[in-house]
Design an enzyme around this catalytic site. Structure first.
Site: not given
Ligand SMILES: Cc1cc2nc3c(=O)[nH]c(=O)nc-3n(C[C@H](O)[C@H](O)[C@H](O)COP(=O)(O)OP(=O)(O)OC[C@H]3O[C@@H](n4cnc5c(N)ncnc54)[C@H](O)[C@@H]3O)c2cc1C
Length: 338
Positions: A237, A162, A333
């Site tokens: 998480s 992570r 996280e």
């Molecule tokens: C129900 C649920 C279950 C989940 N299960 C998991 C799991 O099993 N494993 C896991 O690893 N995660 C899990 N997550 C967390 C999440 O889904 C991941 O971390 C995912 O990759 C976040 O993507 P996002 O586009 O929503 O990012 P955001 O929340 O929009 O951004 C997260 C971070 O990344 C940065 N960011 C976003 N896009 C970019 C880009 N293009 N370039 C540079 N920086 C960027 C943002 O500024 C921020 O700091 C879960 C979340 C939920 C709600």
């Protein structure tokens, strides 16, 4: 470039927190993104993907750029592997389903992780024994300050559990526009050992699983234990599973013999943060508008209408309690956004 003023981000984060930003825009191509980053209006902008790994602590003064770059295509292949190039704005689970439908193996265990492809390298997303780094080929990114385009190979990314260079030395420095994955076309290396996977495949009466069976099993497990953000605000998480030296684990197991651990190597093991939170009595316990989910103690939930600060205060309360009970520091996280 279409700009919206004073925009609510309630529908742009899976916690459903109603924070606002003074300026909001969506970048639908790398060129638009590059132009937007050059604009003084968007200096120091927050980069938003699907908002599924963020907690907005309050309204904030920074502008927001949502990355919505589309596109999925195979750019290189041989008999056994294919390199797939994916726009940062593609929904991660849609990519997984596309790969499964095209018999490309490697990310089926990562089914149903919310969010967009561009955020996947940020925390090296992982689930059921697979992490993004296992299939990562490279990523293209644009420098936020200079507008330079850079290719990040796997060695540049410092991927860990992570974690990556994008959460540390290069935090907030680059915007990822494209992610390229190296996937198998045959002899897929299935990972079936983790969690309840084998049990579910048995239940589904599948003895020689293919990648689509693995994806279906993962989806089934996840739907049975994780709250759907469409129904109840959460970001998965909330804390990382702490990694502790074996000597500390041994001392803790003398006091808590039932404490589960996952050995990483001969020196370190991971302890499930959910178990610690459950032992501290927070599983399923509600505190006003917030609480930890009844089926998964690691998931902080917004029952509706909670502010970012209320969610964070509850998280901090849990961190203090777990520390005083076990001497273990929990680390979020989820990205805390000011
Ligand atoms: C129900 C649920 C279950 C989940 N299960 C998991 C799991 O099993 N494993 C896991 O690893 N995660 C899990 N997550 C967390 C999440 O889904 C991941 O971390 C995912 O990759 C976040 O993507 P996002 O586009 O929503 O990012 P955001 O929340 O929009 O951004 C997260 C971070 O990344 C940065 N960011 C976003 N896009 C970019 C880009 N293009 N370039 C540079 N920086 C960027 C943002 O500024 C921020 O700091 C879960 C979340 C939920 C709600």
């Amino acid at each position: 470039m279409e700009i919206q003023k004073k925009t609510s981000l309630k529908n742009y984060n899976t916690f459903g927190v109603a924070a606002t930003t003074p300026l909001f825009t969506e970048a639908k191509s790398s060129i638009i993104l590059q132009e937007t980053l050059k604009s003084p209006l968007f200096e120091n902008a927050l980069i938003l993907g699907g908002g599924s790994n963020m907690l907005f602590l309050d309204d904030f003064s920074r502008p927001v750029i949502k990355v919505s770059i589309p596109g999925v295509r195979v750019i290189q292949e041989n008999e056994s592997t294919a390199i797939v190039s994916v726009g940062a704005g593609v929904i991660w689970h849609d990519l997984v389903m596309w790969c499964v439908a095209n018999n490309l193996g490697g990310i089926e265990n990562l089914s149903l992780i919310p969010g967009l492809v561009g955020a996947a390298p940020i925390q090296n997303i992982g689930a059921y024994g697979v992490e993004l780094k296992d299939v990562f080929h490279n990523a293209i990114a644009i420098g936020k300050k200079k507008g330079d385009s850079r290719i990040f190979d796997i060695d540049d990314c410092a991927f860990e559990y992570r974690n990556s260079v994008f959460k540390n030395e290069l935090k907030d420095d680059y915007v990822i526009t494209t992610v390229r994955l190296s996937l198998t076309k045959k002899n897929h290396q299935l990972k079936l050992e983790y969690g309840a996977m084998q049990e579910i495949l048995d239940e589904m009466q599948i003895s020689t699983p293919k990648i689509d069976d693995v994806a279906r099993a993962v989806i089934r497990i996840r739907r049975s234990k994780l709250p759907d953000p469409e129904k109840i605000g959460n970001a998965g998480s909330f804390f990382k599973n702490p990694i502790l030296p074996s000597s500390t684990i041994k001392k803790l197991q003398d006091v808590y013999p039932s404490m589960p651990t996952y050995e990483l190597d001969s020196n370190f093991s991971k302890v499930p943060a959910g178990w610690l939170i459950e032992q501290a009595g927070f599983k399923g316990k509600r505190n006003g508008l917030v609480g930890m989910h009844e089926k998964q103690a690691l998931v902080l939930v917004n029952y509706g209408g909670a502010t970012g600060l209320e969610l964070w205060e509850h998280a901090q309360h849990i961190m203090k309690d777990v520390h005083s009970k076990f001497g273990i520091e929990l680390e979020p996280e989820v990205n805390l956004i000011h």
